[in-house]
Structure formats: C-alpha cells, structure tokens
Design an enzyme around this catalytic site. Structure first.
Site, PDB file in Angstrom:
ATOM      1  N   HIS A  20      -4.932 -24.502   9.248  1.00 20.68           N
ATOM      2  CA  HIS A  20      -5.420 -25.742  10.310  1.00 20.68           C
ATOM      3  C   HIS A  20      -6.971 -26.068   9.717  1.00 20.68           C
ATOM      4  O   HIS A  20      -7.517 -25.373   8.903  1.00 20.68           O
ATOM      5  CB  HIS A  20      -5.364 -25.311  11.795  1.00 20.68           C
ATOM      6  CG  HIS A  20      -5.961 -24.102  12.129  1.00 20.68           C
ATOM      7  ND1 HIS A  20      -7.325 -23.862  11.926  1.00 20.68           N
ATOM      8  CD2 HIS A  20      -5.527 -22.961  12.542  1.00 20.68           C
ATOM      9  CE1 HIS A  20      -7.753 -22.828  12.558  1.00 20.68           C
ATOM     10  NE2 HIS A  20      -6.832 -22.081  12.893  1.00 20.68           N
ATOM     11  N   HIS A  23      -9.493 -23.206   9.068  1.00 15.71           N
ATOM     12  CA  HIS A  23      -9.455 -22.857   7.630  1.00 15.71           C
ATOM     13  C   HIS A  23     -10.149 -23.764   6.709  1.00 15.71           C
ATOM     14  O   HIS A  23     -10.933 -23.430   5.613  1.00 15.71           O
ATOM     15  CB  HIS A  23      -8.014 -22.515   7.137  1.00 15.71           C
ATOM     16  CG  HIS A  23      -7.301 -21.246   8.136  1.00 15.71           C
ATOM     17  ND1 HIS A  23      -6.158 -21.713   8.758  1.00 15.71           N
ATOM     18  CD2 HIS A  23      -7.779 -20.322   8.525  1.00 15.71           C
ATOM     19  CE1 HIS A  23      -5.841 -20.452   9.339  1.00 15.71           C
ATOM     20  NE2 HIS A  23      -6.751 -19.888   9.456  1.00 15.71           N
ATOM     21  N   CYS A 128      -4.489  -5.340  19.480  1.00 14.12           N
ATOM     22  CA  CYS A 128      -4.009  -6.741  19.579  1.00 14.12           C
ATOM     23  C   CYS A 128      -3.598  -7.138  18.096  1.00 14.12           C
ATOM     24  O   CYS A 128      -4.005  -7.087  17.278  1.00 14.12           O
ATOM     25  CB  CYS A 128      -5.341  -7.550  20.075  1.00 14.12           C
ATOM     26  SG  CYS A 128      -5.053  -9.448  19.710  1.00 14.12           S
ATOM     27  N   CYS A 131      -5.332 -10.141  16.362  1.00 15.48           N
ATOM     28  CA  CYS A 131      -6.374  -9.907  15.517  1.00 15.48           C
ATOM     29  C   CYS A 131      -6.186  -8.781  14.467  1.00 15.48           C
ATOM     30  O   CYS A 131      -6.905  -8.625  13.601  1.00 15.48           O
ATOM     31  CB  CYS A 131      -7.526  -9.285  16.473  1.00 15.48           C
ATOM     32  SG  CYS A 131      -8.200 -10.062  17.800  1.00 15.48           S
ATOM     33  N   CYS A 145      -7.026  -9.983  25.151  1.00 13.58           N
ATOM     34  CA  CYS A 145      -7.943 -10.482  24.144  1.00 13.58           C
ATOM     35  C   CYS A 145      -8.315 -11.811  24.117  1.00 13.58           C
ATOM     36  O   CYS A 145      -7.550 -12.701  24.341  1.00 13.58           O
ATOM     37  CB  CYS A 145      -7.156 -10.185  22.723  1.00 13.58           C
ATOM     38  SG  CYS A 145      -7.861 -11.043  21.334  1.00 13.58           S
ATOM     39  N   HIS A 148      -6.829 -14.239  21.634  1.00 14.70           N
ATOM     40  CA  HIS A 148      -5.532 -14.627  21.666  1.00 14.70           C
ATOM     41  C   HIS A 148      -4.891 -14.740  22.746  1.00 14.70           C
ATOM     42  O   HIS A 148      -3.528 -15.039  22.775  1.00 14.70           O
ATOM     43  CB  HIS A 148      -4.770 -13.697  20.648  1.00 14.70           C
ATOM     44  CG  HIS A 148      -5.288 -13.687  19.291  1.00 14.70           C
ATOM     45  ND1 HIS A 148      -6.243 -12.747  18.747  1.00 14.70           N
ATOM     46  CD2 HIS A 148      -4.842 -14.388  18.115  1.00 14.70           C
ATOM     47  CE1 HIS A 148      -6.533 -13.080  17.445  1.00 14.70           C
ATOM     48  NE2 HIS A 148      -5.571 -14.091  17.145  1.00 14.70           N
ATOM     49  N   LYS A 296      -9.209 -24.333  22.843  1.00 18.21           N
ATOM     50  CA  LYS A 296      -9.013 -23.866  21.572  1.00 18.21           C
ATOM     51  C   LYS A 296      -7.962 -24.557  20.951  1.00 18.21           C
ATOM     52  O   LYS A 296      -6.988 -24.793  21.454  1.00 18.21           O
ATOM     53  CB  LYS A 296      -8.467 -22.358  21.867  1.00 18.21           C
ATOM     54  CG  LYS A 296      -8.280 -21.378  20.638  1.00 18.21           C
ATOM     55  CD  LYS A 296      -7.710 -20.003  21.332  1.00 18.21           C
ATOM     56  CE  LYS A 296      -6.776 -19.495  20.249  1.00 18.21           C
ATOM     57  NZ  LYS A 296      -7.470 -18.569  19.222  1.00 18.21           N
ATOM     58  N   LYS A 299      -1.489 -24.074  18.315  1.00 23.12           N
ATOM     59  CA  LYS A 299      -0.190 -24.786  17.615  1.00 23.12           C
ATOM     60  C   LYS A 299       0.837 -24.594  19.146  1.00 23.12           C
ATOM     61  O   LYS A 299       1.445 -25.502  19.611  1.00 23.12           O
ATOM     62  CB  LYS A 299       0.658 -23.978  16.842  1.00 23.12           C
ATOM     63  CG  LYS A 299       1.434 -24.818  16.124  1.00 23.12           C
ATOM     64  CD  LYS A 299       1.847 -24.248  14.569  1.00 23.12           C
ATOM     65  CE  LYS A 299       3.291 -23.375  14.933  1.00 23.12           C
ATOM     66  NZ  LYS A 299       3.724 -23.226  13.434  1.00 23.12           N
TER      67      LYS A 299
END
Ligand code: MSP
Length: 482
Positions: A20, A23, A128, A131, A145, A148, A296, A299
């Site tokens: 995404h 990256h 987690c 992570c 977390c 996430h 954030k 998806k």
C-alpha cells in the site's frame, strides 16, 4: 574515511496483503537516495524485499485457501510488479523464504547457541500477531495494540531465549554517541528513553508456527520471524552466514523504515549484530506515518488508496512526487485524494509543467540558441539551490530537497515574467535571455533526476547541445491538469 559504497535498505514487507501507500513511500524514498548516489558516482546497492514467514502469513495463506509457499510466490509477483511500475531501481530483492537466506539464518542460530547467547526457557507474555511481537502492558491502549486495534493473546510456551538483556547498556552508549545514528534526533531520544528501562531477554522460537526456518538444534520449532527477517539485510547482499566473510557492501549506510518498527531495529537488530561481532549500520532513519482522511489506512475500514491507483490518477512521476512531498521530515502526514489533486495541479501542472512549457515554447521559436555565459545572479541562484538540495538529501530531508528545487522553478518563472522575452526585439539579447532560461530549466531537470526520472528525461531530451548551440524542441504536456 569515506568509502565509495552506498548501501541502502528498506524493510522487508509482510506479504499478508499487497503493497500500500506506506510501503510505496519508503520504497520510493530509498529509490531516490539510491539514484542520487549513483548519479554522484557512488557504487550503490539498494535492497528491498519481502518478509514471508510467521503466523501472520501462515494465517493469510489459509484465508486465501492456499499453501504458504504458493501464496508467497503470488505475493512476490505482486510486489515486484508494483515496484516496476513505480520505476524502483533496486539492485536486489530478497525473499526470506529463499533457500540461501534460510541456510544463513540457520547458521546464525547455531553460532548464537555455541557462543552462549541462546538458552532454553519458558516464555509467557502477551503477543500481538499483527506486529509479530510480544507486548508489555504499558504498550497497550485500552488493552489493545494501538497499531492493530486488537487485543494481544496471552502465550506461554517453552522456547529458546536470546540474551537481549546483556546488550541494553552497550546499545544505549552506542546510540548516544552516534556510533549508530538514529534519526531524526527526536526519535533517537525516544529510543534512548526506551532503552533506559532496560531490555528483557526475548523468545526467539515458536512451537506452533510451522511456516518458518526450523531451528538447527530443535526441528520442532521455527525461529521467531523478526530474527529471520533482520538477517535479510545481510543475506540480501549475498552473505551466506560465514562470519569471516562479510559482503563488500556491508554495513548499510542508511536503513529506512517508518516509526512503527524503529524500536525493534534499535534493540534486537543491533544486539544481534553485536552478538555476532558484525559492524553496525551507520544510520537508521524512521519516517512518519501516513493516515488517510484522518484515519489509519486499513483494508477492513475500506480506507486505502493503492499505489497503482495513485499512479493511474497522477502518472508514475506524479505519484512519486506526491508521495515524497507529503511527509515532512520526521512528521506524520494525512492524505486525501482532494488534497493530492490540489497539490498535483499546483506543483506539477502549474509549477514544473507550466514552467517547462513556457521555456520550451519560447526556446523552440528560435530553435537553435548559441551558448552564452550565464547571468551572474542566475548562476548564483542555481549554485545555491544545488548546494541546499544536496545538503537536504544527505540529511535525509527529502521533502525539503524537493521544496528547494521548487524554489528554483519559482525563480525561473519570475525571470520569465521579468524579462518578457516575447517583447524583446533585439535578437542577440533575446537569445541571451532564452539561453539563461534554458539553463535554468536544465538545472531543475538535473536536480530532479532522482525524484522523477521519466519526466526529467523528457525535459532533457528537448534540449540537445551540439557544438556551440543548443537545439530546443517543444515538448509534450508533462502533467495535464486534473
Ligand atoms: N516485515 C516487517 C519488517 C521487517 S524488516 C526486518 C514489517 N513489515 S510491514 O509490511 O508491516 O512494513 C512496515 C513498513 O512499511 C514501515 O516501517 C514503513 O516502511 C512502511 N509503512 C507501512 N505503513 C505505513 C504508513 N501508513 N505510513 C508510512 N509508512 C508505512 O513491519
């Protein structure tokens, strides 16, 4: 002594989802540095790649109804396709599932065991999976977390432990005195404060994860995915696990990543290198995080722009430019398609695109222009911008480097407005004014080469020096307005 090598890395990205914008940002950033140093005659190795092992990938493959290997092969192709689309000039692409990487990981584990850095214990803690990391209570927000938005699970299992705790003080010293530079400086401070709390030994093996590198001394366990992943930085330039034989490009000059993985990169990673007596990287640089419309990118929330979408809308160089100019040094940034389109129109269609069109249109009316000396103030401005751009790039202030180049574009526009070449009757004077404008445009294009290589090639192709003249061709529209 400064060496002529430049070795730059990105993280190896998890393949549970396709790449995404986050990256793409890190990878384009690294690409710009790699291209910049190549243009400055360094021998560059630019490494990127994918992180294929661990529970998270195993799970993603299961959801897709595929064997992990097949799933990863498909994701590998997806990542490579996107990086090709974005003109990423990586010299290497490492897959952590490759046989040579796994062999080196196995050798490292054996070395660590032989040297007393690994012992058998029982690990109990909150884990987690997002992570792929154990978490402390103090890392959680509302029991979840923060990265996430999931509650970590309590895990207790017999496992092999790495003596991370013995490296805490040493790491603090090395980071404090910049033997290992953590940048930006605020991030260095954060890391030092985290290290002041002391480091605990960490579990480096998993019993219930099959998709990973088996421990050479216990075939029923696989190695913790982060340990496996870190070693990509060595195996990606051809290291086979032999401590007496490190690759020429070692150590990395810059390791790029976002702030999410800075802690592990400034604790477990350098500790591992210290345990192996391998020289540390020179700079670890953590940039900020993107959010999309204030949220954030995720998806499941339907809140993503994919890199190929961005490229479809703004062109490859448009997308590269927009990504890089969106994050100010060290800070987070919020994106929205509206804001990106505005910026595209302002900086690319009206800014660079319009300046290029103006200069080339005026120049092509004469076609052939004699080479003159540059006006003093123009020569001075070009020099000054080049100096500031170089400095910014070296300090990894990449968005500021772009802003500096845009100052030269604004200056060039100002010169056109001031000199009004279309009104000049004296042909010698007109040619001289146009020559100066052409050199301004040429300088902008040279400076922008690492950032938007396709566009700068087009600009530079419109001006050919032959003997004592420059031939100017009118070019195509570089960035159509949106
Ligand atoms: N596999 C590990 C890294 C192992 S390196 C030895 C991992 N992978 S990841 O796929 O989650 O990639 C994290 C990295 O992706 C970040 O450090 C950053 O480079 C990039 N980004 C992912 N999301 C991002 C944003 N929202 N914003 C900016 N960059 C982000 O962690």
């Amino acid at each position: 002594m400064s060496r002529n090598f430049f070795y730059i890395t990105t993280p190896v990205y998890y393949v549970n989802a396709r790449p995404h914008l986050g990256h793409a940002y890190t990878t384009v950033f690294a690409d710009i540095l790699a291209r910049y140093h190549r243009l400055n005659c360094k021998r560059v190795f630019f490494l990127t790649g994918i992180d294929e092992h661990g529970a998270k990938i195993e799970e993603a493959a299961k959801r897709a109804g595929k064997k992990p290997k097949k799933f990863c092969d498909e994701q590998n192709a997806v990542f490579k396709k996107i990086w090709k689309l974005f003109n990423i000039s990586n010299d290497g692409f490492i897959r952590t599932s490759s046989a040579s990487h796994k062999k080196a990981v196995s050798l490292v584990l054996k070395t660590l065991l032989d040297n007393g850095f690994i012992y058998k214990g029982v690990y109990e803690g909150l884990y987690c999976e997002g992570c792929e990391q154990y978490k402390n209570e103090r890392d959680l927000i509302g029991g979840k977390c923060p990265d996430h938005q999931k509650e970590p699970v309590l895990m207790k299992e017999e496992s092999y432990m790495f003596k991370l705790s013995v490296f805490g003080e040493k790491l603090k010293k090395i980071i404090n005195n910049d033997k290992l530079k953590i940048r930006p400086l605020e991030k260095k401070k954060e890391v030092l404060s985290f290290l002041s709390g002391g480091l605990n030994d960490i579990s480096i093996s998993r019993k219930n994860v099959k998709w990973g590198v088996s421990l050479p001394f216990d075939k029923f366990s696989t190695v913790y995915v982060w340990l496996d992943a870190f070693l990509n930085y060595l195996t990606g330039i051809g290291w086979n696990g032999d401590l007496k034989n490190l690759p020429n490009f070692w150590p990395p000059d810059v390791q790029l990543m976002a702030k999410d993985i800075l802690r592990v990169h400034s604790s477990i990673w350098p500790a591992l290198l210290l345990a192996l007596k391998i020289p540390l990287p020179k700079i670890i640089f953590a940039h900020g995080f993107f959010t999309l419309n204030g949220q954030k990118m995720s998806k499941s929330l339907g809140n993503v722009i994919w890199p190929e979408e961005l490229a479809g809308k703004f062109g490859i160089d448009g997308a590269r430019y927009l990504l890089i100019s969106s994050l100010v040094y060290g800070a987070d940034g919020d994106l929205s398609l509206e804001k990106l389109a505005e910026k595209y129109n302002a900086d690319l269609a009206n800014g660079l695109g319009n300046f290029t069109a103006r200069v080339l249109t005026l120049g092509s009316q004469i076609g052939k222009i004699k080479i003159y000396g540059l006006d003093k103030n123009i020569g001075k401005k070009i020099k000054e911008v080049k100096k500031n751009t170089d400095k910014n790039i070296k300090e990894l202030k990449i968005q500021e480097a772009l802003a500096e180049i845009w100052r030269l574009i604004a200056f060039g526009d100002g010169e056109i407005n001031k000199t009004e070449p279309w009104k000049i009757k004296d042909s010698e004077r007109k040619a001289r004014v146009l020559f100066n404008l052409i050199i301004l445009l040429k300088s902008v294009a040279e400076l922008l080469k690492p950032f938007i290589p396709q566009t700068t090639e087009k600009i530079l192709k419109s001006m050919k020096i032959s003997g004592k003249t420059i031939n100017i061709k009118k070019g195509e529209i570089l960035f159509p307005r949106i």
